[in-house]
Structures are given as structure tokens and as C-alpha cells.
Design a protein around this motif. Structure first.
Motif, PDB file in Angstrom:
ATOM      1  N   ARG A  65       0.726  -1.135   0.209  1.00 30.21           N
ATOM      2  CA  ARG A  65       0.175  -0.161  -0.254  1.00 30.21           C
ATOM      3  C   ARG A  65       1.465   1.248  -0.035  1.00 30.21           C
ATOM      4  NH1 ARG A  65      -4.229   0.564  -2.056  1.00 30.21           N
ATOM      5  NH2 ARG A  65      -3.398   2.913  -3.222  1.00 30.21           N
ATOM      6  N   ILE A  66       1.576   1.611   1.045  1.00 30.14           N
ATOM      7  CA  ILE A  66       2.680   2.054   0.865  1.00 30.14           C
ATOM      8  C   ILE A  66       3.153   2.371  -0.727  1.00 30.14           C
ATOM      9  CG2 ILE A  66       4.897   3.566   1.567  1.00 30.14           C
ATOM     10  CD1 ILE A  66       4.461   2.353   4.351  1.00 30.14           C
ATOM     11  N   THR A  67       3.640   1.789  -1.332  1.00 29.89           N
ATOM     12  CA  THR A  67       3.934   1.334  -2.426  1.00 29.89           C
ATOM     13  C   THR A  67       3.685   2.314  -3.073  1.00 29.89           C
ATOM     14  OG1 THR A  67       6.000  -0.090  -1.973  1.00 29.89           O
ATOM     15  CG2 THR A  67       5.766   0.328  -4.259  1.00 29.89           C
ATOM     16  N   ILE A  68       2.659   1.680  -3.731  1.00 31.94           N
ATOM     17  CA  ILE A  68       1.211   2.606  -4.484  1.00 31.94           C
ATOM     18  C   ILE A  68       1.034   3.563  -4.699  1.00 31.94           C
ATOM     19  CG2 ILE A  68      -1.196   1.985  -5.025  1.00 31.94           C
ATOM     20  CD1 ILE A  68      -0.750  -0.978  -4.815  1.00 31.94           C
ATOM     21  N   ASN A  69       0.685   4.187  -2.647  1.00 30.81           N
ATOM     22  CA  ASN A  69       0.548   5.593  -2.591  1.00 30.81           C
ATOM     23  C   ASN A  69       1.630   6.007  -3.072  1.00 30.81           C
ATOM     24  OD1 ASN A  69      -2.371   5.124  -1.743  1.00 30.81           O
ATOM     25  ND2 ASN A  69      -1.599   5.053  -0.130  1.00 30.81           N
ATOM     26  N   THR A  70       3.616   6.392  -2.882  1.00 29.49           N
ATOM     27  CA  THR A  70       4.510   6.850  -2.692  1.00 29.49           C
ATOM     28  C   THR A  70       4.853   6.673  -4.597  1.00 29.49           C
ATOM     29  OG1 THR A  70       5.930   5.655  -1.023  1.00 29.49           O
ATOM     30  CG2 THR A  70       6.712   6.795  -2.688  1.00 29.49           C
ATOM     31  N   ALA A  71       4.104   5.908  -5.534  1.00 31.76           N
ATOM     32  CA  ALA A  71       4.350   5.966  -6.660  1.00 31.76           C
ATOM     33  C   ALA A  71       3.173   6.954  -7.316  1.00 31.76           C
ATOM     34  CB  ALA A  71       4.080   4.393  -7.313  1.00 31.76           C
ATOM     35  N   ILE A  72       1.927   7.100  -6.855  1.00 30.17           N
ATOM     36  CA  ILE A  72       0.401   8.002  -7.408  1.00 30.17           C
ATOM     37  C   ILE A  72       1.554   9.074  -6.982  1.00 30.17           C
ATOM     38  CG2 ILE A  72      -1.348   8.250  -7.225  1.00 30.17           C
ATOM     39  CD1 ILE A  72      -2.375   5.714  -6.641  1.00 30.17           C
ATOM     40  N   ASP A  73       1.794   9.283  -5.676  1.00 30.67           N
ATOM     41  CA  ASP A  73       2.398  10.786  -5.304  1.00 30.67           C
ATOM     42  C   ASP A  73       3.318  11.556  -6.188  1.00 30.67           C
ATOM     43  OD1 ASP A  73       0.692  10.655  -2.972  1.00 30.67           O
ATOM     44  OD2 ASP A  73       2.118   9.712  -1.768  1.00 30.67           O
ATOM     45  N   LEU A  74       4.039  10.403  -6.721  1.00 30.56           N
ATOM     46  CA  LEU A  74       5.403  10.742  -7.221  1.00 30.56           C
ATOM     47  C   LEU A  74       4.623  11.187  -8.675  1.00 30.56           C
ATOM     48  CD1 LEU A  74       8.321  11.081  -8.598  1.00 30.56           C
ATOM     49  CD2 LEU A  74       8.794   8.922  -9.038  1.00 30.56           C
ATOM     50  N   ILE A  75       3.734  10.871  -9.226  1.00 31.00           N
ATOM     51  CA  ILE A  75       2.968  10.423 -10.645  1.00 31.00           C
ATOM     52  C   ILE A  75       2.271  11.898 -10.531  1.00 31.00           C
ATOM     53  CG2 ILE A  75       1.010  10.343 -11.777  1.00 31.00           C
ATOM     54  CD1 ILE A  75       2.033   7.496 -11.135  1.00 31.00           C
ATOM     55  N   ARG A  76       1.605  12.591  -9.319  1.00 30.84           N
ATOM     56  CA  ARG A  76       1.020  13.516  -9.373  1.00 30.84           C
ATOM     57  C   ARG A  76       1.942  14.720  -9.607  1.00 30.84           C
ATOM     58  NH1 ARG A  76      -2.611  11.378  -4.311  1.00 30.84           N
ATOM     59  NH2 ARG A  76      -4.708  10.385  -6.127  1.00 30.84           N
ATOM     60  N   LYS A  77       2.716  15.112  -8.175  1.00 29.79           N
ATOM     61  CA  LYS A  77       4.094  15.483  -8.050  1.00 29.79           C
ATOM     62  C   LYS A  77       4.943  15.652  -9.764  1.00 29.79           C
ATOM     63  CE  LYS A  77       8.404  16.435  -5.846  1.00 29.79           C
ATOM     64  NZ  LYS A  77       9.362  15.788  -5.552  1.00 29.79           N
ATOM     65  N   ASN A  78       5.027  15.060 -10.421  1.00 28.42           N
ATOM     66  CA  ASN A  78       5.555  15.533 -11.713  1.00 28.42           C
ATOM     67  C   ASN A  78       4.989  15.913 -12.317  1.00 28.42           C
ATOM     68  OD1 ASN A  78       7.915  15.005 -10.278  1.00 28.42           O
ATOM     69  ND2 ASN A  78       7.623  13.037 -11.063  1.00 28.42           N
ATOM     70  N   LYS A  79       3.021  15.473 -12.061  1.00 23.95           N
ATOM     71  CA  LYS A  79       2.382  16.147 -13.065  1.00 23.95           C
ATOM     72  C   LYS A  79       2.670  15.571 -14.241  1.00 23.95           C
ATOM     73  CE  LYS A  79       0.863  20.743 -10.330  1.00 23.95           C
ATOM     74  NZ  LYS A  79       1.274  22.017 -10.739  1.00 23.95           N
ATOM     75  N   LYS A  80       2.349  14.081 -13.961  1.00 22.32           N
ATOM     76  CA  LYS A  80       2.496  13.157 -15.909  1.00 22.32           C
ATOM     77  C   LYS A  80       1.483  12.560 -15.459  1.00 22.32           C
ATOM     78  CE  LYS A  80       6.350  10.930 -14.092  1.00 22.32           C
ATOM     79  NZ  LYS A  80       8.289  10.399 -14.699  1.00 22.32           N
ATOM     80  N   GLU A  81       0.991  11.986 -16.777  1.00 21.97           N
ATOM     81  CA  GLU A  81      -0.057  10.501 -16.347  1.00 21.97           C
ATOM     82  C   GLU A  81       0.938   9.027 -17.177  1.00 21.97           C
ATOM     83  OE1 GLU A  81      -2.511  11.412 -18.611  1.00 21.97           O
ATOM     84  OE2 GLU A  81      -3.591  12.940 -18.230  1.00 21.97           O
TER      85      GLU A  81
END
Length: 164
Positions: A65-81
């Protein structure tokens, strides 16, 4: 204090044993080796720092769960899909080799993609997936069924399109 030390040791052991799976999970989100390694490393740090807050039997699912959330956070942070198949690094050493299937995953919603990846790429049981996603088991089953139907349609359209 001894309890915290034992939890840190348990968490570290699970991180080591699940490292490749966590990396593959992160890679399916970011499609970049370096970012995937950063995600796993950041997730490991978060897990070891906060491991005293979770019961020992839930450490593995909590780590996913932490890994999934961290990945999603990175995607949001970089504003990329999540990027398409044309942007994959073909020279990389990744164990996901079926690029048609990887490309087909793009038709799924993030939740659907999570369930499919955890079930078939990481070979987790439905009950473990339900824990990781904080969903009830029947919802996970239903989500997996719908996702597989979407993938089947996408893959069969791809075969007829490419004349296979």
C-alpha cells in the motif's frame, strides 16, 4: 524499545524478500527504472520509520500500500500521466515482457490496474489484495472480473487490428 527494534527487523526482512515485486509494482506506474527504484527506496524508509504503528501480520500488505501510494504521489508531483508503450525503455532489465498486455493495461482505471497487477503480476491472493487496497473481498473480485473483461476486449481488438 525492543518491540520497535523487532518490528524494524521484521519490516526490513519483508522489504528484502519483496523488493523485486515492489520494484515491478512501482515500475508499472512510472515506466522508468530510476523513478521505480526511488519509489521503492522511499517506501522502505517510510515503512521502517512507521513500522511500529502496524501489526506484524499486516506488514507485507501495508508495504504494498505504501509503495502504491508513493508511486501515485510521484506521478502527481511530476504532473505526468502513466505513459504509453512507445515510451518504454526496451533495453531495461524488466521481467514484464508482454508489451501488448502492458499496453492494454492503459484502458483500465487506476483501481482496476492495481487489482490486475497485484493478482497476476505479483501473484497475490484476492484476500491480500483486498487488504492492500482496503476493500472488501467481493469488491475486489468484482473489480477483477470487470477488468479482465475490459482487457479481453482490448487484446482481442488488438489482434484483429494487427491481423494476427
Amino acid at each position: 524499545m525492543k518491540k520497535t527494534s523487532e518490528m524494524e527487523s521484521l519490516t526490513a526482512d519483508i522489504i528484502v524478500s519483496e523488493y523485486e515485486s515492489l520494484y515491478r509494482m512501482a515500475y508499472t506506474y512510472v515506466h522508468n527504472e530510476s523513478d521505480a527504484m526511488d519509489i521503492v527506496q522511499e517506501s522502505a524508509c517510510k515503512a521502517i520509520t512507521k513500522c511500529h504503528t502496524v501489526k506484524p501480520q499486516y506488514v507485507k500488505t501495508w508495504l504494498y500500500r505504501i509503495t502504491i501510494n508513493t508511486a501515485i504521489d510521484l506521478i502527481r508531483k511530476n504532473k505526468k500521466e502513466v505513459i504509453g508503450i512507445e515510451d518504454y525503455e526496451y533495453g531495461s532489465e524488466d521481467s514484464y515482457r508482454d508489451f501488448d498486455t502492458l499496453d492494454a493495461l492503459n484502458v483500465l482505471s487506476p483501481r482496476e490496474k492495481q487489482v490486475v497487477i497485484l493478482r497476476f503480476f505479483e501473484d497475490l491472493k484476492l484476500s491480500e489484495i483486498a487488504e492492500i487496497l482496503n476493500e472488501n473481498l467481493n469488491s475486489v473480485k468484482s473489480l477483477l472480473y470487470r477488468s479482465l473483461k475490459k482487457l479481453k476486449v482490448e487484446l482481442s481488438e488488438g489482434e484483429s487490428y494487427h491481423g494476427k
